[in-house]
Design a protein around this motif. Structure first.
Motif: not given
Length: 206
Positions: A178-179, A201-205
């Motif tokens: 998920a990066k 970066r991880n998509v959750r950011f």
């Protein structure tokens, strides 16, 4: 592939030169038969078209796939013939021009071209190399293979890249973790994040 072709060529040339010099009479018939069958098996086991020509672009040897491609009954039927005898005029002229280039330059040549024969379109990759003996060019060895699937995949990749780059919607590509591995220009315009800020970066950011 080229090393196998070189070994095959050495076998074929040894046989041809031996015949020309009368040396073939010094071996027994069984040995000659076995040698010729071995050479033929080597040629026919290549999954693409293989041929050997003299300096006048006359065929000296071809393999089974080549025979099938030009609708000939067998390999012997092609010995002594030229491209003009088996291919449409436009193709034959191109092939002979390539032969002349290779013979004149003494260098190998690789060609990727779209070939249309009997209404069928195929992308072909052709390799041709001069054959030298005692420092003298005595012929040409070559092979050709169908690369249509590769060309289609490349075109699909170019199309996908164009859609990705010119889409008005923000698009991001992520890996299995998920990066974020890639974004398009619209993504930056819509989110305000530059490419450098989001890659890795991880998509959750978000």
């Amino acid at each position: 592939v080229l090393q196998l072709l070189a070994a095959l060529l050495a076998l074929i040339l040894g046989n041809l030169i031996g015949k020309a010099a009368g040396l073939q009479r010094q071996v027994n018939a069984l040995g000659r038969y076995a040698s010729e069958r071995y050479q033929r098996a080597l040629l026919d086991n290549f999954p693409f078209l293989v041929w050997l020509k003299d300096t006048e672009s006359r065929f000296l040897a071809v393999n089974g796939p080549f025979v099938a491609a030009c609708d000939q009954p067998n390999a012997d039927a092609l010995v002594g013939k030229t491209d003009a005898d088996v291919w449409p005029k436009d193709l034959a002229e191109r092939y002979c021009a390539d032969d002349r280039d290779v013979l004149a330059s003494g260098k190998s040549k690789v060609i990727e071209e779209l070939v249309v024969n009997k209404g069928i379109r195929r992308w072909m990759e052709t390799y041709k190399s001069p054959v030298t003996l005692a420092g003298r060019v005595i012929g040409i060895v070559g092979f050709a293979r169908d690369i249509s699937e590769r060309k289609q995949a490349e075109e699909q990749q170019r199309l996908a890249a164009s859609i990705f780059a010119h889409a008005h919607e923000g698009i991001m590509m992520i890996d299995a973790a998920a990066k974020i591995v890639e974004i398009n220009a619209a993504f930056s315009e819509l989110t305000g994040y530059s490419r450098e800020e989001v890659l890795g970066r991880n998509v959750r950011f978000l």
